[in-house]
Design a protein around this motif. Structure first.
Motif, short mmCIF file in Angstrom:
data_model
loop_
_atom_site.label_atom_id
_atom_site.label_comp_id
_atom_site.label_asym_id
_atom_site.label_seq_id
_atom_site.Cartn_x
_atom_site.Cartn_y
_atom_site.Cartn_z
N LEU A 10 0.87 -1.18 0.00
CA LEU A 10 0.00 0.00 0.00
C LEU A 10 0.90 1.23 0.00
N THR A 11 1.77 1.24 -0.97
CA THR A 11 2.95 2.09 -0.95
C THR A 11 3.25 2.58 -2.35
N ASP A 12 3.63 3.85 -2.45
CA ASP A 12 4.05 4.37 -3.74
C ASP A 12 5.38 3.73 -4.13
N GLU A 15 8.93 5.01 -3.03
CA GLU A 15 9.54 4.75 -1.72
C GLU A 15 10.59 3.64 -1.87
N VAL A 122 11.38 6.25 5.48
CA VAL A 122 10.76 6.78 4.26
C VAL A 122 9.70 5.81 3.72
N GLU A 125 5.95 6.26 4.46
CA GLU A 125 5.29 7.52 4.08
C GLU A 125 3.87 7.33 3.53
N THR A 126 3.74 6.51 2.50
CA THR A 126 2.45 6.44 1.81
C THR A 126 1.34 5.92 2.72
N LEU A 129 0.40 8.38 5.54
CA LEU A 129 -0.38 9.52 5.05
C LEU A 129 -1.78 9.11 4.61
N SER A 130 -1.90 7.97 3.94
CA SER A 130 -3.24 7.51 3.51
C SER A 130 -4.17 7.44 4.71
N ILE A 131 -3.70 6.81 5.77
CA ILE A 131 -4.54 6.62 6.95
C ILE A 131 -4.83 7.96 7.62
#
Lengths: 446, 446
Positions: A10-12, A15, A122, A125-126, A129-131
């Protein structure tokens, strides 16, 4: 819907490609400080509400690259062998400090501080922030609605107007913001939230007539149930609803109004109920409500608000504008130094920070954000300024999660914390209109 | 993120309490027709885009009450024993007809038609709407953005601004709307979507200087990578980026601009790249884009658009306004009859319907919606009017899923279908400004 499987994808992608490149340059192992903060609040918002903390802790724990994730990454050729080895062993071993769930925040508040090596921090991050962006957006909208409702219960009913998993998280965030229950069953199972709901128009329509529908519902749930009275004619509906409950030997619990002019109807229906002697029968309204409609209904004889679309979509602001920025990192000499982007727009203040709220005579007057070399130094400065410390330890150095921030009772505590923090804000912060943040943020450096 | 566990509690409580009451009145077993449609399109939208169909089919298949769900419902006392028995055995055995994924829709289009007993069809309401409303909102926004981009690739990068599971669904919906890729790794794994991304500002900042960061990234991914050039000074950044690629023996793939005035910067940077001889190096822009910003960038020398927040939040309309209404049901005499709410607002047209598009000289001119006793009768009327049939069988009578609408290739086909359906619309439908739906909807009854 608790996180039970890996959250690692669940990550860009960037990263992981950053880690891939940083492993070669040795920057991957530099100690780093990432900070989550908002540059500004959305228009008309006087404060933000932190929500999602418990879900973040679950997500961090479940952030593991199992065979399935590694196979995908290897097959897609996204990163090289060295990075795959790093990911196979990955588990977060840094620390996380943050505003506890339910706390209010303002522009520049250090809502979350993630410390660890560049690579291990790092990569979160995604999902972090999503949550936080989703849950805080919903909690912030919920808080305005419960403020507008002046103590009348607000019930979350927006599942159908948002992604099916967001719906469960939105129900939880709504409770942080002061809501009393939710229509979503999974929110009941996952978070112990009180679930509510009785019937839709289709239930009346599938029966030969309204009497048959009401009789069936009262038979199933007793006279104390809530009957939806606006499928055909509201006045006839109310009459039949009261009669159906009495035929079962009781007084009707409530009627629900889901269309039309709710303010006018609430008065008419209240008068009708009272004239029928059904003075204990309550009125729930549920059509297209938001904080402004709730405020407009305040003078009407309404007992509960069911809120759908506008709640789960953050009442015009479906995402909080929280960002996750590197603010300090180790240099070649092993010493930590502040960093910040310096071109054009999107500047930020570098350095580790602590946040405190200055409260005078029971009212918050300032959000004090102190840039500091160490948390201890920053906290000493907060003490000197008489500020309440806002950050708590969420993950201890080494990666151990502080359990009190999730699991049993955490949601109830978050709601209590929110209501207390909101009560402490100055009156202007509770207004729904355009204006400045509820308290100003002051940056200081020690 | 394919649905692997039960989706049965992603449901509003009232769906189950309605079944509980309807089992007592025997209405539960009445044959029913539920229709999903939009009463209107959001402001400025000329058409909607159906998305989420494949996810709905997965969710319907996984809609089973296993021991865990039954235990929760029994423990919470939500429904009685008879209903628990019904739920234990529940699996959808009705049929679903719908606009295929990617097709355009208009006010009144019968986007989805669910037929079965009242109980088996009403229970799917919440999860079906959650999926369709979310995915269609994102696909509709995506379609406007790809229209505005005039063939330049659009890339989805919004995961951090929406719930972590919505992010994966949003990436999929974006592709339905014409997007070329996504930053979310889970979207790559679950749906085979091309993933993209190289580095954030933090990657540059963790290094001692920009040169070191660029060198590390080029070492990892070769000179064809995309370098983010706006951490410090853009002009120096571009210079260093080109030099870093050349030091590795190649020409730089692309630069990314993520802040500032993108139109002005694109011209300056293009000029600089050309003057350096880096004529093949592309420019990707990624800061706060939506369809209007993309349209404004059309005249600038930009090669790709990365879109985040505004895409995953539906560009101002985070949910489609699709509703799920009972439009016909069996009466006591065993015959089907049309039903509709008749009070105040929220009226709808009763009865089973078929949808068709009248196309003249290759241009859609009308959405024809025919209320009909049977699908066959409605389709005969569409044929008489020369309308293209819009509904396909998604679940066959008895509950068998039509596999071509999910799984391998379904997403690619949905994108192709969307682009073809959009191409067929009149010019006015592609405009971003306020206005009427792209084609008018005409209701007819046979």
């Amino acid at each position: 819907m608790r996180v039970t499987s890996s959250t690692a994808l669940l990550t860009d992608m960037y990263e992981l490609t950053m880690i891939d490149a940083a492993l070669r340059s040795s920057a991957a192992s530099r100690q780093s400080v990432f900070e989550v903060f908002a540059r500004r609040l959305p228009p008309r918002r006087r404060y933000g509400v932190v929500a999602g903390t418990a879900r973040i802790l679950d997500a961090v724990e479940a952030f593991r690259f199992t065979g399935a994730e590694i196979d995908y990454l290897a097959g897609a050729g996204i990163v090289g062998e060295q990075t795959l080895d790093f990911l196979r062993e990955y588990t977060f071993r840094g620390s996380i400090l943050g505003y506890p769930e339910g706390e209010c925040f303002f522009p520049g508040s250090p809502v979350l501080t993630v410390r660890g090596t560049f690579a291990e921090a790092v990569i979160l991050e995604t999902v972090v922030l999503s949550i936080l962006n989703h849950d805080s957006a919903v909690a912030s909208a919920a808080s305005r609605m419960t403020t507008a409702a002046h103590g009348r219960p607000c019930l979350e009913m927006g599942a159908r107007r948002t992604h099916e998993a967001s719906a469960v998280a939105a129900a939880r965030a709504a409770v942080v913001g002061g809501f009393a229950g939710s229509s979503v069953l999974e929110a009941g199972r996952s978070y112990g939230i009180r679930t509510i709901g009785t019937a839709a128009h289709s239930f009346t329509l599938v029966h030969d007539d309204e009497e048959a529908a009401f009789a069936a519902q009262v038979e199933a749930f007793g006279p104390g149930t809530t009957l939806l009275v606006d499928t055909y004619d509201v006045t006839r509906g109310v009459e039949r609803a009261v009669a159906a409950a009495r035929a079962a030997g009781g007084e009707l619990g409530a009627v629900r109004l889901d269309s039309g002019d709710l303010v006018a109807q609430a008065f008419t229906v209240r008068e009708q109920l009272d004239s029928l002697g059904a003075t204990s029968t309550k009125i729930t309204v549920t059509s297209d409500l938001d904080e402004y409609a709730i405020a407009a209904l305040n003078a009407a004889p309404v007992d509960a608000y069911g809120v759908g679309t506008r709640l789960v979509t953050g009442s015009g602001h479906p995402t909080a504008e929280l960002v996750y920025k590197l603010v300090a990192r180790e240099g070649a000499d092993g010493r930590m130094r502040e960093v910040a982007k310096t071109s054009a727009s999107k500047e930020s203040v570098g350095g580790l920070k602590v946040g405190g709220r200055v409260v005078e005579d029971g009212r918050a007057v300032e959000e004090l954000v102190v840039s500091c070399g160490t948390v201890a130094a920053g906290r000493a400065e907060l003490d000197r300024a008489g500020a309440r410390h806002l950050q708590v330890e969420l993950v201890r150095e080494g990666g151990q999660i502080v359990e009190e921030h999730r699991g049993d009772g955490a949601l109830e505590r978050a709601q209590e914390r929110h209501l207390a923090a909101r009560d402490e804000l100055p009156y202007a912060a509770w207004r729904l209109s355009e204006g400045e943040p509820g308290v100003p943020t002051r940056h200081e450096a020690v």
